[in-house]
Write an enzyme that holds these catalytic residues in place. Structure first.
Site, PDB file in Angstrom:
ATOM      1  N   PRO A 161       0.646  -1.363  -0.413  1.00  0.00           N
ATOM      2  CA  PRO A 161       0.008   0.210  -0.040  1.00  0.00           C
ATOM      3  C   PRO A 161       0.990   1.107  -0.064  1.00  0.00           C
ATOM      4  O   PRO A 161       1.843   1.486   1.024  1.00  0.00           O
ATOM      5  CB  PRO A 161      -0.493   0.369   1.251  1.00  0.00           C
ATOM      6  CG  PRO A 161      -0.926  -1.529   1.285  1.00  0.00           C
ATOM      7  CD  PRO A 161       0.470  -2.432   1.178  1.00  0.00           C
ATOM      8  N   GLU A 162       0.548   2.073  -1.024  1.00  0.00           N
ATOM      9  CA  GLU A 162       1.487   3.497  -0.966  1.00  0.00           C
ATOM     10  C   GLU A 162      -0.172   4.478  -1.087  1.00  0.00           C
ATOM     11  O   GLU A 162      -1.086   3.682  -0.844  1.00  0.00           O
ATOM     12  CB  GLU A 162       2.164   3.252  -2.639  1.00  0.00           C
ATOM     13  CG  GLU A 162       3.022   3.000  -2.138  1.00  0.00           C
ATOM     14  CD  GLU A 162       3.810   2.781  -3.730  1.00  0.00           C
ATOM     15  OE1 GLU A 162       3.413   3.646  -4.106  1.00  0.00           O
ATOM     16  OE2 GLU A 162       4.547   1.406  -3.984  1.00  0.00           O
ATOM     17  N   LYS A 172       1.171   6.931   4.049  1.00  0.00           N
ATOM     18  CA  LYS A 172       0.552   5.712   3.625  1.00  0.00           C
ATOM     19  C   LYS A 172      -0.202   5.377   4.772  1.00  0.00           C
ATOM     20  O   LYS A 172      -0.297   4.332   4.831  1.00  0.00           O
ATOM     21  CB  LYS A 172       1.520   4.923   3.460  1.00  0.00           C
ATOM     22  CG  LYS A 172       1.927   5.628   1.593  1.00  0.00           C
ATOM     23  CD  LYS A 172       3.587   4.662   1.769  1.00  0.00           C
ATOM     24  CE  LYS A 172       5.416   5.600   1.147  1.00  0.00           C
ATOM     25  NZ  LYS A 172       6.281   3.782   0.891  1.00  0.00           N
ATOM     26  N   HIS A 189      -4.927 -14.651   8.912  1.00  0.00           N
ATOM     27  CA  HIS A 189      -4.351 -13.225   9.465  1.00  0.00           C
ATOM     28  C   HIS A 189      -4.968 -12.003   9.961  1.00  0.00           C
ATOM     29  O   HIS A 189      -4.900 -10.828   9.596  1.00  0.00           O
ATOM     30  CB  HIS A 189      -3.113 -12.776   7.893  1.00  0.00           C
ATOM     31  CG  HIS A 189      -2.466 -14.373   7.193  1.00  0.00           C
ATOM     32  ND1 HIS A 189      -3.027 -15.159   6.544  1.00  0.00           N
ATOM     33  CD2 HIS A 189      -1.795 -14.490   7.566  1.00  0.00           C
ATOM     34  CE1 HIS A 189      -1.914 -15.886   5.803  1.00  0.00           C
ATOM     35  NE2 HIS A 189      -0.979 -15.487   7.201  1.00  0.00           N
ATOM     36  N   ARG A 227       1.512 -10.902   6.147  1.00  0.00           N
ATOM     37  CA  ARG A 227       2.748 -11.037   6.852  1.00  0.00           C
ATOM     38  C   ARG A 227       3.370  -9.694   8.094  1.00  0.00           C
ATOM     39  O   ARG A 227       3.860 -10.563   9.046  1.00  0.00           O
ATOM     40  CB  ARG A 227       3.775 -10.135   5.561  1.00  0.00           C
ATOM     41  CG  ARG A 227       4.379 -11.117   4.700  1.00  0.00           C
ATOM     42  CD  ARG A 227       4.862 -10.326   3.351  1.00  0.00           C
ATOM     43  NE  ARG A 227       5.846 -10.112   3.506  1.00  0.00           N
ATOM     44  CZ  ARG A 227       6.287  -9.518   2.914  1.00  0.00           C
ATOM     45  NH1 ARG A 227       6.173  -9.285   1.347  1.00  0.00           N
ATOM     46  NH2 ARG A 227       7.523  -9.092   2.274  1.00  0.00           N
ATOM     47  N   ARG A 239      16.277  -1.924  -3.478  1.00  0.00           N
ATOM     48  CA  ARG A 239      14.240  -2.280  -4.053  1.00  0.00           C
ATOM     49  C   ARG A 239      14.637  -2.596  -5.924  1.00  0.00           C
ATOM     50  O   ARG A 239      16.005  -1.437  -6.478  1.00  0.00           O
ATOM     51  CB  ARG A 239      13.912  -1.108  -3.545  1.00  0.00           C
ATOM     52  CG  ARG A 239      13.659  -1.517  -2.160  1.00  0.00           C
ATOM     53  CD  ARG A 239      14.107  -0.686  -0.714  1.00  0.00           C
ATOM     54  NE  ARG A 239      13.203  -0.747   0.018  1.00  0.00           N
ATOM     55  CZ  ARG A 239      13.844  -1.721   1.078  1.00  0.00           C
ATOM     56  NH1 ARG A 239      14.634  -1.730   0.852  1.00  0.00           N
ATOM     57  NH2 ARG A 239      13.093  -1.666   1.880  1.00  0.00           N
TER      58      ARG A 239
END
Length: 288
Positions: A2-3, A61, A94, A120, A273
């Site tokens: 998510p940005e 964000k 999750h 995660r 990255r």
DNA sequence: CATATGTCCTGAGAGC
DNA sequence: TGCTCTCAGGACATAT
């Protein structure tokens, strides 16, 4: 990942909880590891239960749930795989946090619960007061929102840096909201090579970058963000975004450039990255 | 001070 | 087939 566009889509997707009272906060035991809720779970519950969500906002964000008089607020930071959901989550295991909501008066459309899901588990949810908010998310920690950044702001905040422009765009203190995916996309649209040192950019470049940033981010918001091949990102109703079908360079190494048709998209690594760019549209040295 | 690197985490995919 | 290994990258702590 998510940005800004994904988080803005989350914010819009849960804006309908405005006015609801948080009846109870439940940390889900079915997750492998409970979500990090600031320092103390008991303190979190005490500070949010019974409070009214007066607005849903976004800073960089992160999603903010403003409570009552706007002093206390819940900060939701999805990081890599976090989702804010009104619908059933992708998996049960999750699911990290459940806020049970109650409505005052006639509000038939208001959802009964707000969920935080995170595969995660790198994301976090915390409640902060105005002071802590300022310390953690104030001007010293976050630059101007990327949707509000002007060419002058970008230039003033970055032009002294020797870093590559793509690396610098990920610095949330310089400008807030840009992540790995959209940094590549906006540099491509601005025809700027990702390895170009900030200090070498000219004022025309900052103009190009500023408008490219707005175009890319607003397009991505219009398509409700990018759901990559791992399928993790979903909107508040657990539906995929659509902007991945409009990526011009990200995760498209080896494909021909959709803009010039002649270049082949390359992948390089900057600060560990991935960066994607078109060598034809974004030459290392600009022709003059 | 500015910049670079290491850390957390899970699941997908590669390679044998 | 099933095992091990690598990789993805948000923000922050630590190192240079």
């Amino acid at each position: 990942m998510p940005e800004l566009p994904e988080v803005e889509t989350m914010r819009r997707g849960i804006a309908c909880v405005t006015g609801a009272v948080i009846e109870a906060a439940e940390r889900c035991r079915c997750s492998r590891r409970p979500i990090e809720i600031g320092p103390h779970w008991r303190g979190f519950r005490r500070r949010v239960e019974g409070r009214t969500i007066t607005s849903v906002e976004r800073v960089g964000k992160r999603v903010l749930l403003m409570l009552d008089e706007g002093v206390e607020r819940i900060v939701i930071e999805p990081r890599m795989t976090g989702l804010v959901l009104l619908a059933a989550p992708p998996t049960r295991e999750h699911l990290r946090l459940r806020l049970h909501l109650k409505s005052r008066g006639r509000t038939p459309d208001r959802p009964a619960e707000l969920l935080y899901w995170d595969r995660r588990g790198l994301g976090l949810v915390r409640v902060v007061d105005a002071d802590e908010f300022g310390r953690r998310y104030g001007d010293a920690k976050l630059g101007p929102d990327a949707l509000l950044a002007t060419p002058e702001m970008l230039r003033d905040r970055l032009c002294a840096s020797r870093r590559a422009i793509k690396v610098a765009l990920l610095d949330q203190r310089a400008v807030a909201g840009i992540g790995n995916l959209y940094a590549s996309e906006m540099l491509h649209r601005a025809s700027i090579h990702p390895a170009m040192p900030c200090s070498k950019l000219r004022s025309a470049d900052w103009e190009l970058l500023s408008s490219a940033a707005l175009e890319v981010l607003n397009d991505a918001i219009r398509y409700e963000g990018s759901t990559l091949s791992d399928g993790t990102y979903r909107n508040a109703l657990n539906r995929s975004g659509g902007y991945q079908n409009h990526h011009r360079v990200y995760d498209r190494a080896g494909n021909s450039c959709p803009t010039c048709g002649a270049g082949v998209i390359e992948r390089i690594v900057q600060s560990q990255r991935s960066t994607f760019y078109c060598p034809m549209c974004q030459p290392a040295r600009k022709p003059r």
